[in-house]
Design a protein around this motif. Structure first.
Motif, mmCIF file in Angstrom:
data_model
loop_
_atom_site.group_PDB
_atom_site.id
_atom_site.type_symbol
_atom_site.label_atom_id
_atom_site.label_comp_id
_atom_site.label_asym_id
_atom_site.label_seq_id
_atom_site.Cartn_x
_atom_site.Cartn_y
_atom_site.Cartn_z
ATOM 1 N N LEU A 42 13.047 6.882 0.718
ATOM 2 C CA LEU A 42 14.029 6.862 -0.367
ATOM 3 C C LEU A 42 15.032 5.717 -0.240
ATOM 4 O O LEU A 42 15.349 5.059 -1.227
ATOM 5 N N GLU A 43 15.532 5.480 0.956
ATOM 6 C CA GLU A 43 16.545 4.438 1.136
ATOM 7 C C GLU A 43 15.935 3.036 1.201
ATOM 8 O O GLU A 43 16.407 2.130 0.539
ATOM 9 N N ALA A 44 14.886 2.871 1.990
ATOM 10 C CA ALA A 44 14.315 1.533 2.200
ATOM 11 C C ALA A 44 13.129 1.232 1.280
ATOM 12 O O ALA A 44 12.685 0.090 1.213
ATOM 13 N N GLY A 45 12.589 2.241 0.590
ATOM 14 C CA GLY A 45 11.518 1.998 -0.373
ATOM 15 C C GLY A 45 10.161 1.682 0.217
ATOM 16 O O GLY A 45 9.322 1.078 -0.452
ATOM 17 N N HIS A 46 9.911 2.103 1.450
ATOM 18 C CA HIS A 46 8.614 1.822 2.093
ATOM 19 C C HIS A 46 7.616 2.931 1.764
ATOM 20 O O HIS A 46 7.177 3.681 2.645
ATOM 21 N N TRP A 47 7.233 2.985 0.509
ATOM 22 C CA TRP A 47 6.319 4.030 0.038
ATOM 23 C C TRP A 47 4.911 3.872 0.578
ATOM 24 O O TRP A 47 4.120 4.808 0.524
ATOM 25 N N GLU A 48 4.593 2.729 1.177
ATOM 26 C CA GLU A 48 3.297 2.585 1.851
ATOM 27 C C GLU A 48 3.213 3.476 3.090
ATOM 28 O O GLU A 48 2.128 3.720 3.615
ATOM 29 N N ASN A 64 10.500 14.901 -13.246
ATOM 30 C CA ASN A 64 10.207 13.519 -13.613
ATOM 31 C C ASN A 64 9.055 12.896 -12.837
ATOM 32 O O ASN A 64 8.610 11.805 -13.169
ATOM 33 N N ALA A 65 8.593 13.542 -11.794
ATOM 34 C CA ALA A 65 7.514 12.992 -10.966
ATOM 35 C C ALA A 65 6.390 14.012 -10.867
ATOM 36 O O ALA A 65 6.647 15.214 -10.778
ATOM 37 N N ARG A 69 0.981 13.460 -3.406
ATOM 38 C CA ARG A 69 1.582 12.279 -2.776
ATOM 39 C C ARG A 69 1.432 11.063 -3.677
ATOM 40 O O ARG A 69 2.382 10.307 -3.875
ATOM 41 N N ASP A 70 0.253 10.877 -4.269
ATOM 42 C CA ASP A 70 0.036 9.720 -5.138
ATOM 43 C C ASP A 70 0.977 9.739 -6.340
ATOM 44 O O ASP A 70 1.472 8.693 -6.761
ATOM 45 N N TYR A 75 5.633 7.366 -9.053
ATOM 46 C CA TYR A 75 6.943 7.495 -9.696
ATOM 47 C C TYR A 75 7.937 6.472 -9.148
ATOM 48 O O TYR A 75 8.618 5.780 -9.906
ATOM 49 N N PHE A 76 8.026 6.365 -7.828
ATOM 50 C CA PHE A 76 9.008 5.445 -7.254
ATOM 51 C C PHE A 76 8.591 3.982 -7.378
ATOM 52 O O PHE A 76 9.423 3.121 -7.660
ATOM 53 N N VAL A 77 7.323 3.681 -7.190
ATOM 54 C CA VAL A 77 6.861 2.292 -7.177
ATOM 55 C C VAL A 77 6.648 1.748 -8.591
ATOM 56 O O VAL A 77 7.079 0.631 -8.897
ATOM 57 N N GLU A 78 5.997 2.524 -9.461
ATOM 58 C CA GLU A 78 5.649 2.018 -10.788
ATOM 59 C C GLU A 78 6.677 2.363 -11.862
ATOM 60 O O GLU A 78 6.951 1.547 -12.730
ATOM 61 N N VAL A 79 7.224 3.573 -11.814
ATOM 62 C CA VAL A 79 8.178 3.980 -12.851
ATOM 63 C C VAL A 79 9.582 3.479 -12.518
ATOM 64 O O VAL A 79 10.224 2.818 -13.327
#
Length: 148
Positions: A42-48, A64-65, A69-70, A75-79
């Protein structure tokens, strides 16, 4: 809009990392999963890294999501278009409290509410995220989000 006068502000603790610890080894492990979800995802955005902390089925109660897991990664990466930044050594996210009981971990965050017209702070309230930890990964999530 009328200001709120009958409440104390919700404040963050000085060392949020300390809240993600427990003398109970199971609660400690569960809190550590949530610590990395908050800090690394959530903080650093390392969704990988999501597969380290979220189960494949990840049941999502945020309207909203999508579940899975996908779905939450999408939601965070594309939306939301979150871009990864270096994972901090120490958490920067303001945290008011962390509560763990059984397989559940709840994180409470101070949430400032501002006047939309002026940007002036009206009051603070609390945002929360709760995760159910199953086999060392978050398997279910609740928060106080409303539909966008």
């Amino acid at each position: 809009m009328q200001s709120s006068y009958a409440q104390e502000p919700v404040l963050a603790v000085d060392r949020p990392e300390a809240l993600f610890s427990s003398s109970d080894p199971v609660l400690h492990a569960n809190k550590q999963v949530v610590y990395h979800i908050v800090k690394d995802l959530l903080e650093a955005g390392h969704w990988e890294l999501a597969d380290k902390y979220l189960s494949q089925r990840y049941i999502q109660h945020n309207p909203n999501a999508a579940s899975g897991r996908d779905g939450v990664v999408r939601y965070f990466v594309e939306v939301r278009k979150v871009k990864a930044k270096p994972i901090p050594e120490k958490m920067a996210t303001p945290i008011a409290a962390v509560i763990a009981e059984g397989d559940l971990v709840t994180v409470m965050y101070p949430l400032p509410v501002k006047d939309k017209a002026t940007g002036q702070l009206l009051y603070t309230t609390t945002w929360f995220d709760t995760w159910r930890i199953v086999d060392g990964k978050a398997d279910e999530h609740w928060d106080s989000a409303l539909k966008n």
